[in-house]
Structures are given as C-alpha cells and as structure tokens.
Write an enzyme that holds these catalytic residues in place. Sequence first.
Site, PDB file in Angstrom:
ATOM      1  N   HIS A   1       0.926  -1.338  -0.124  1.00 27.37           N
ATOM      2  CA  HIS A   1       0.534   0.351  -0.461  1.00 27.37           C
ATOM      3  C   HIS A   1       0.866   1.777   0.370  1.00 27.37           C
ATOM      4  O   HIS A   1       0.122   2.024   0.394  1.00 27.37           O
ATOM      5  CB  HIS A   1      -0.688  -0.030   0.591  1.00 27.37           C
TER       6      HIS A   1
ATOM      7  N   ASP B   1      -5.560   4.931   9.845  1.00 22.78           N
ATOM      8  CA  ASP B   1      -7.815   4.789   9.549  1.00 22.78           C
ATOM      9  C   ASP B   1      -7.612   3.967   8.646  1.00 22.78           C
ATOM     10  O   ASP B   1      -9.189   3.965   8.716  1.00 22.78           O
ATOM     11  CB  ASP B   1      -7.866   5.964   8.421  1.00 22.78           C
TER      12      ASP B   1
ATOM     13  N   GLU C   1      -8.921  14.231  14.201  1.00 28.74           N
ATOM     14  CA  GLU C   1      -8.726  14.302  13.260  1.00 28.74           C
ATOM     15  C   GLU C   1      -9.856  15.823  12.206  1.00 28.74           C
ATOM     16  O   GLU C   1     -10.210  16.503  13.449  1.00 28.74           O
ATOM     17  CB  GLU C   1      -9.100  12.897  12.161  1.00 28.74           C
TER      18      GLU C   1
HETATM   19  P1  FAD Z   1       4.733  -2.025   2.052  1.00 24.14           P
HETATM   20  O1  FAD Z   1       3.612  -0.648   1.299  1.00 24.14           O
HETATM   21  O2  FAD Z   1       4.213  -3.092   1.930  1.00 24.14           O
HETATM   22  O3  FAD Z   1       5.745  -1.078   2.616  1.00 24.14           O
HETATM   23  C1  FAD Z   1       6.766  -0.326   3.146  1.00 24.14           C
HETATM   24  C2  FAD Z   1       7.432  -0.152   3.469  1.00 24.14           C
HETATM   25  O4  FAD Z   1       7.812  -0.998   4.667  1.00 24.14           O
HETATM   26  C3  FAD Z   1       8.640  -1.144   2.332  1.00 24.14           C
HETATM   27  O5  FAD Z   1       9.177  -0.605   2.071  1.00 24.14           O
HETATM   28  C4  FAD Z   1       8.490  -2.065   3.362  1.00 24.14           C
HETATM   29  O6  FAD Z   1       9.789  -2.473   2.467  1.00 24.14           O
HETATM   30  C5  FAD Z   1       8.614  -2.655   4.252  1.00 24.14           C
HETATM   31  N1  FAD Z   1       8.155  -3.664   5.176  1.00 24.14           N
HETATM   32  C6  FAD Z   1       7.096  -3.887   4.573  1.00 24.14           C
HETATM   33  N2  FAD Z   1       6.795  -4.683   5.720  1.00 24.14           N
HETATM   34  C7  FAD Z   1       8.097  -5.201   6.370  1.00 24.14           C
HETATM   35  C8  FAD Z   1       8.054  -5.095   8.038  1.00 24.14           C
HETATM   36  N3  FAD Z   1       7.847  -6.391   7.778  1.00 24.14           N
HETATM   37  N4  FAD Z   1       9.686  -5.433   8.117  1.00 24.14           N
HETATM   38  C9  FAD Z   1      10.646  -4.389   7.318  1.00 24.14           C
HETATM   39  N5  FAD Z   1      10.068  -3.673   6.411  1.00 24.14           N
HETATM   40  C10 FAD Z   1       9.035  -4.173   6.543  1.00 24.14           C
HETATM   41  N6  FAD Z   1      -1.154   5.645   6.818  1.00 24.14           N
HETATM   42  C11 FAD Z   1      -0.667   5.473   8.100  1.00 24.14           C
HETATM   43  O7  FAD Z   1       0.036   6.163   9.023  1.00 24.14           O
HETATM   44  N7  FAD Z   1      -2.348   6.239   8.546  1.00 24.14           N
HETATM   45  C12 FAD Z   1      -3.556   6.309   7.965  1.00 24.14           C
HETATM   46  O8  FAD Z   1      -4.402   6.126   8.495  1.00 24.14           O
HETATM   47  C13 FAD Z   1      -3.202   5.707   7.035  1.00 24.14           C
HETATM   48  N8  FAD Z   1      -4.038   5.326   5.950  1.00 24.14           N
HETATM   49  C14 FAD Z   1      -4.205   4.549   5.211  1.00 24.14           C
HETATM   50  C15 FAD Z   1      -5.399   4.109   3.437  1.00 24.14           C
HETATM   51  C16 FAD Z   1      -4.971   3.791   1.797  1.00 24.14           C
HETATM   52  C17 FAD Z   1      -5.855   3.430   1.903  1.00 24.14           C
HETATM   53  C18 FAD Z   1      -3.304   3.588   1.792  1.00 24.14           C
HETATM   54  C19 FAD Z   1      -3.654   2.709   0.685  1.00 24.14           C
HETATM   55  C20 FAD Z   1      -2.568   3.969   2.585  1.00 24.14           C
HETATM   56  C21 FAD Z   1      -2.615   4.399   4.116  1.00 24.14           C
HETATM   57  N9  FAD Z   1      -1.371   4.599   5.329  1.00 24.14           N
HETATM   58  C22 FAD Z   1      -1.771   5.186   6.159  1.00 24.14           C
HETATM   59  C23 FAD Z   1      -0.726   4.767   4.496  1.00 24.14           C
HETATM   60  C24 FAD Z   1       0.700   2.946   5.132  1.00 24.14           C
HETATM   61  O9  FAD Z   1       1.140   3.275   6.599  1.00 24.14           O
HETATM   62  C25 FAD Z   1       1.698   2.927   4.353  1.00 24.14           C
HETATM   63  O10 FAD Z   1       1.241   2.275   2.866  1.00 24.14           O
HETATM   64  C26 FAD Z   1       2.914   1.253   4.581  1.00 24.14           C
HETATM   65  O11 FAD Z   1       3.163   1.270   3.645  1.00 24.14           O
HETATM   66  C27 FAD Z   1       1.686   0.243   5.097  1.00 24.14           C
HETATM   67  O12 FAD Z   1       1.245  -0.524   4.273  1.00 24.14           O
HETATM   68  P2  FAD Z   1       1.556  -1.509   3.531  1.00 24.14           P
HETATM   69  O13 FAD Z   1       1.256  -2.624   4.727  1.00 24.14           O
HETATM   70  O14 FAD Z   1       1.286  -2.751   2.351  1.00 24.14           O
HETATM   71  O15 FAD Z   1       3.138  -1.813   3.361  1.00 24.14           O
END
Ligand code: FAD
Length: 545
Positions: free
Chosen positions: A103, A175, A291
């Site tokens: 994400h 969120d 918020e």
């Molecule tokens: P990814 O996008 O897959 O990874 C993000 C980063 O973390 C990459 O660099 C990856 O290599 C690294 N990573 C992933 N897993 C691990 C692991 N286990 N160990 C070490 N590194 C790792 N963020 C907020 O803070 N508040 C919000 O309210 C919020 N709302 C969101 C709503 C939506 C609809 C979306 C799409 C995103 C939102 N986000 C929010 C952002 C979100 O926190 C980031 O996208 C974050 O990257 C988490 O997504 P993911 O778990 O898919 O991680």
Amino acid sequence: VRRPIPPPTTMRTSKLLLMFVIYHLISTVGLLMINLPSEDFDGEISLDALDIEKASLDFGGMAKSAKPVAVLHPGSADDIVELVKTAYSSGHGFTVSARGHGHSTNGQAQTPYSNGVVIEMSGSKGSQLRKRKLALPFLPMEGNSSYVDVWGGELWINVLNWALHFGLAPKSWTDYLYLSVGGTLSNAGISGQAFNYGPQISNVYELDVVTGKGELLTCSEEKNSELFHGVLGGLGQFGIITRARLALEKAPQRVRWIRVLYNNFLTFTKDQEHLISLHGRPPSKRFDYIEGFVIVDEGLINNWRSSFFSPSNPVKISSLNTTGGVLYCLEITKNFDDRTANSVDQEVEALLKKLDFIPSTVFTTDLPYVDFLDRVHKAELKLRSKDLWDVPHPWLNLFVPKSRIADFDKGVFKGILGHNKTSGPILIYPMNKNKWDNQTSVVTPDEDVFYLVALLRSALDSGEEMQTLQYLNNQNQQILRFCHEAGIKVKQYLPSYNSQKEWKGHYGDKWELFLKRKMEFDPKHILATGQHIFRPSSSSSTQSW
Ligand code: FAD
C-alpha cells in the site's frame, strides 16, 4: 581423503543459493512454484508471472520498477533468515524487499533491481501458517499491560478481530486496517488516536527482526535497543520485522462519531490544538480520536470520507459563508460502553461547549467500535464497485509545524488548491511531539505540536485536466516548492525521494545516526532498495542514487 562436512547453516545457505540461480535460469521455461528443499523451509519461492507482476505494483500505481526475479512466500522467520543470509553471503548478491500489503504509493516495497527478490509478508498464500502466529494475548495481572505477539506481515484488521475475542484491542491505529503491521511500523502508523497514545511505533514493546546480515534478533527498549529504535519508522532499512509485540487495551464497545464545520481556519486549528492538549486526561474529560479535513470544493461533500453527511442533511458550502471557498471539518469520537452510555451525552456536550464551530453543523452518529475503525474499508468497497480504487494515487503527506500551519492554509488550501476539484480527501490534524520517541528513525518538525496534512488524491480519467496524474503530480511539486520558498519546514510522512542528497535533507541531524545504523545492520544495502536511499553494494555504479 574425506571432505569436511559443512556446518548445517552453510549447507542450507549454499543449497538456497544454488536453487536461486537455477530458478533464475529456468524461469523462462515455465516452472512456476517449487517448495525449497531445505528441511526447515516452510515457505515457497514463486516464479509465477502473476506473483511477480503483483510484487512490482503498489497502491500508488505510479512507480515502475524492475520486476523481481522471484517472490518468497515465507512460512516462518527462518525462511527469511535463510534468504537474507544467502543474499548477504553470496558473491554477486541480490536485493531483498519485504512487501507488506503493497500500500505504498511510490514503489517503496518493490525492488528496483532485476536481481531482486520480494518477500510477500502478507497475503493469502501460507496465511494458515501465519494465522498460527497470532499468539494468545497476554492478559495481565493488576498493574501490567496486555499485549499480543503478531507476525510482521499480519494485517491490522486481523489483529483487531483476534484481540476482540479477548475483549482487547491495540491502542493506536491507522485510518485503514488492511495494512500490515511491519509496513506501518516501518513508517509510524498514525490516526486520530496519536495525540493521546502516540503513533503505532510508540505502542510496541518488542520486535523480532531479520537484519541485512541475516541474523534474527529480538529487540526492545532494553535489548538490542539500537536496532529496535532504528527499525521503528526505519523504512525497512535495517531489518525485516517478523514479530511485533503490540500494546493492547480494553476494547471499547461503541463510538460516538461527531463532525462539526468551521469556515475560519484559525478557529478550527485553535479548537483542534485545545482538544489535543487534553491528552493524558481521564477518558471522560477528552475525546478519543481527533482528526479533521479540508473541503475546498463542493464535490468533496459527496466524497468517500464525507459519505458521513447523510442525504437528509445536505450541506451547501455556499450557505456557510466561507473565506476563499474553503471549509474545515473537525472529526472527533468518544468511546463508550454499557457502563458509560448514560454519561456520554453529557461528556460530549461539555467538551463541545468549549469549541467555536458553526452552530448548525453538528453531525453525529453512534456505531460499534469495530465499524468505526474499519470505516475506510467500506469506502474501499464502494470505490471498487465503481472501478475507482485501482487508479493512480499521487499522495502527498506532510508534517507541518504548528507555527506555520496558517501560512500553509493561505498558500496551499486557499492558494494552490483553491476551487480545484480535489478528487480525494485532504486530512489535517495536529499531534503532540512528546508522544513520539526521538530515538526512532522517524523525523518530525522541531516543534511541540505539528500537523499531518494528507493530500490523498486519486488521478482520474475523467477528461478534466485537473484530475490527471500529471496535473496532480505537478501540483504536489508546486506545494513542496511553495513550502521551501516560504521557509515552512515540512517533513514528508511516507517520504519519497530519488537522490541521497534529498534523503540527507530529509533526515537532517538524524542522517549520521541513520547511516551508522545502516552500516551496522545492513552493510551491503540489501534491504528495502525501493526506498532509493542506499545503492546496494552489488549494483552498478551507474545507478542514479
Ligand atoms: P508496504 O507498502 O508493503 O511497505 C512499506 C515499506 O515498509 C516498504 O519499504 C517495505 O519494504 C517495508 N516493509 C513492509 N513490511 C515490512 C516488514 N515486515 N519489516 C520491515 N519492513 C517492511 N498510514 C498511516 O500512518 N495512517 C493512515 O491512516 C493510513 N491510511 C492509509 C489508507 C490507505 C487506503 C492506504 C493505501 C495507505 C494508508 N497509510 C496510512 C499508509 C500506510 O501506512 C503505508 O502505505 C505503509 O507502507 C503500510 O502499507 P503496507 O503494509 O502495505 O506496507
């Protein structure tokens, strides 16, 4: 002469390396998925074109990186150890990126190198195994805090549903809950509870981490604390989180969800700042979530986050006497349960009495706690049904110091964005810096209070120039330029830069520490190369960062 038998780990590692090379070579002849041979290996390495395609995409839909050569669906932390150890010890090396739920919006979880492997930390394959990683929560004796140990790729929605079986829930949220624990802890994890509890990274007791050398270490405030602090908000640079011990509290049952409108920015922010100053007070004397969002065009009233405004209660911006056509919505909640249901009205009333919103604009609803936390997923389903979810998301998230938020309003909300169709929510809410641990890797503005401004816009093929990806990207650049020229010292949240010079600027005083931690925990720069901070030592020197 008998040849010495290599110790088991070496044997396993070389086996993995060999298999890796073979997989690479045979990928063109259609072999799709194989269980790795090592006895302890629970996972699968996949060369399936769909898996590889998925691992090279993210929610942003903008970053085009090289496709990984393979995707690992780990069955356990040991599989990750084995893969990273192989990458670390092999002569040519390869990069490894953990992907949470993909994400990110700028390719952060991808591998920009054609010899990279992506580890799918979340997802359906092997999910049975991962489910077992959800341990029984620790239910404390008097005076202790509850916690739960979860797999690093676990989605927050699963953590919530699991903890609720025991009447418990994590304290600090995002969120949206279809994000992975490791992914949000690698950033910070923020939402309207952060003013009181701090971000999610302030609510973790312990982690298991596979470093860039392939060591599996347990870390906490007391043990391997440099790794613990480095990994929290560390953008995946120092290790892969395989287990997190998350703080829990007694789960609230219901939520009173309130929105009120303002046409004056100063009044709006004064009230928000007053409300977050009540952190640490007894729950009856403060809200639980704070918020807000900006409404720069009437279309946004019908936007996904605004679906709260019921059709029987239409709000016309034109009727509300706005300055520069902009309205501000404060969004607050109060948790309650059977025991406090009788007093919630009075508590809310006492808190609202101190605020200065437009009197006719109080919108209230009651709902179960879980429905409130999972609210964005409902919006996701709606957008998916209209094919509006899998579109490019040129998001820009900024931390803006409190002292300059009014200048930001003038220059951005009323200036650069004024009267534009925004095609997505613009969140704005303040947080208390003292709830953030400065030893972690996150950088925030140097003031006691700072705001999150989140421009969460979607690029649409609507035929309107203002909604195109190029237009929105240009506008983001214009906003950053404006802040730079006006001397507003913003910090990007979920940052994205393409050169190390920009990253140094982002980290400022923290850069030396960041570098030192990188040298210690991932000296070959194997991990999370999609962040474009460090070039892997195995890459060609012609790479741009
Ligand atoms: P990814 O996008 O897959 O990874 C993000 C980063 O973390 C990459 O660099 C990856 O290599 C690294 N990573 C992933 N897993 C691990 C692991 N286990 N160990 C070490 N590194 C790792 N963020 C907020 O803070 N508040 C919000 O309210 C919020 N709302 C969101 C709503 C939506 C609809 C979306 C799409 C995103 C939102 N986000 C929010 C952002 C979100 O926190 C980031 O996208 C974050 O990257 C988490 O997504 P993911 O778990 O898919 O991680």
